[in-house]
Design a protein around this motif. Structure first.
Motif, mmCIF file in Angstrom:
data_model
loop_
_atom_site.group_PDB
_atom_site.id
_atom_site.type_symbol
_atom_site.label_atom_id
_atom_site.label_comp_id
_atom_site.label_asym_id
_atom_site.label_seq_id
_atom_site.Cartn_x
_atom_site.Cartn_y
_atom_site.Cartn_z
ATOM 1 N N THR A 1 0.845 -1.193 0.000
ATOM 2 C CA THR A 1 0.000 0.000 0.000
ATOM 3 C C THR A 1 0.875 1.235 0.000
ATOM 4 N N LEU B 1 -0.282 -0.932 11.120
ATOM 5 C CA LEU B 1 -0.185 -1.861 10.001
ATOM 6 C C LEU B 1 -0.328 -3.309 10.491
ATOM 7 N N ALA C 1 4.055 -0.915 3.557
ATOM 8 C CA ALA C 1 3.519 0.419 3.279
ATOM 9 C C ALA C 1 4.651 1.326 2.831
#
Length: 381
Positions: A189, A198, A229
């Motif tokens: 992401t 997360l 991420a």
């Protein structure tokens, strides 16, 4: 939320590539992050493959800049040599990226009890690394590289209403159940989230997706789901959770649909349970049941097998309150209504069982909790 093309490479900062030759495959995924964060969940099998040991160690010390994965050899039950080989894989990629081997995640899938073909891997590293890119073709090549007995490619990417993208690729078709089985999932992401956030989001998403898939009842030594991420866009945790759930559930359904020898996807939704644990237990018992699986493959309208599975699942059940419905082929059949059998539905049920995707809904009628599980039929193959 909308689906977008590009697989994991639809996420800002992610580049990838893979190669598949016969049974051997090699995939590389690199995250060029503004604010890096990584989380992972792993198998609950007590026999743990070497790559998982190495990757868990790496995550305990920091975040992962890249992932290297191979197919054809699980590097499981390989002792100290397996550990050394997994470290060697991390070292191969770390030298290219000029970073520490502890910043590299390692994953393997394939046959248990065999050593890595280091000659093949080393011989193809440059070929893969030199072609990493952010193209949709690169993501697809990565998927193909990690496939073993899979027959379907598994990748999905979405863009949330706030512009954040979440994407994932996965492999898995056998040794699936109960807690991610021969399943690798690599999720990315461009959201900016703390590592704690997360981690919490990943565990919730995995719990309602990959951990609710049953193909054959075996639990693999190599289960792994990693979430990275890259930190380019702000996103609140709830919005991100909804998007991540969607991606993971989409991949989980692809895995169930691609079960070894499968011809039909089974989705079991249980509602009205006393507890969430009861709902999960009943749903998984239904998709795990060999009798339910074979009935669906043989188009046998013996719906009592579903009720029986819910009854032995360990969930609290009152047979006078159960309701049961099958849906498929744009048809539905209510077979039990609050404990009462509904007559005259068997021919409709036979038609429903001819559908490629079958929804089984069980209402227990004693609470407010629900859960969904996915599985497949059981065929001669």
């Amino acid at each position: 939320m909308k689906h977008v093309e590009g697989g994991i490479c639809a996420v800002r900062g992610v580049k990838a590539k893979g190669i598949k030759q016969g049974k051997n495959g090699l995939a590389i995924m690199v995250a060029d992050a503004r604010e890096l964060a990584t989380s992972g969940v792993f198998t609950r099998n007590k026999v743990i493959a070497a790559p998982l040991i190495i990757t868990r160690e790496a995550l305990s010390k920091g975040d992962l800049k890249a992932i290297i994965a191979n197919s054809g050899c699980a590097n499981a039950f390989t002792g100290e040599k397996g550990i050394e080989d997994a470290r060697w894989m991390a070292g191969l990629l770390s030298k290219k990226l000029k970073c520490s081997p502890e910043e590299i995640g390692v994953a393997s899938t394939g046959v248990i009890g065999r050593y890595l073909d280091k000659t093949w891997l080393a011989g193809h590293l440059d070929e893969v690394y030199d072609q990493i890119s952010s193209s949709k073709e690169a993501s697809s090549a990565c998927v193909r590289a990690i496939m073993t007995t899979d027959t379907l490619m598994k990748e999905v990417a979405v863009e949330l209403d706030n512009g954040v993208r979440i994407a994932g690729i996965a492999k898995g078709s056998g040794m699936i159940e109960p807690n991610m089985g021969t399943m690798l999932a690599f999720l990315f992401t461009d959201a900016t989230l703390s590592r704690n956030a997360l981690d919490a989001c990943l565990r919730k998403a995995v719990d309602k997706s990959f951990n609710m898939v049953v193909v054959d009842g075996d639990t693999s030594t190599n289960d792994m789901a990693l979430l990275t991420a890259t930190g380019y866009r702000d996103c609140d945790e709830k919005t991100f959770q909804d998007g991540l759930d969607h991606v993971c559930i989409s991949l989980a359904k692809m895995i169930a649909k691609d079960g070894e020898g499968a011809t039909r996807l089974i989705e079991a939704r249980v509602s009205g349970a006393r507890t969430e644990g009861d709902a999960r237990a009943a749903a998984k018992a239904i998709v795990r049941s060999p009798l339910v699986k074979t009935a669906i493959y043989g188009k046998d309208p013996n719906w009592g097998r579903v009720v029986a599975a819910a009854g032995y699942s360990g969930a609290e059940v009152d047979q006078d309150r159960i309701s049961l419905k099958f849906t498929g082929n744009n048809k539905e059949a209510v077979l039990v209504d609050s404990g009462m059998i509904v007559e005259g539905k068997l021919e409709i049920l036979k038609s429903i069982m001819d559908s490629r995707e079958i929804l089984i809904e069980v209402e227990l009628g004693i609470g407010e909790n629900s859960a969904t599980a996915w599985g497949c039929d059981l065929t001669y193959d």
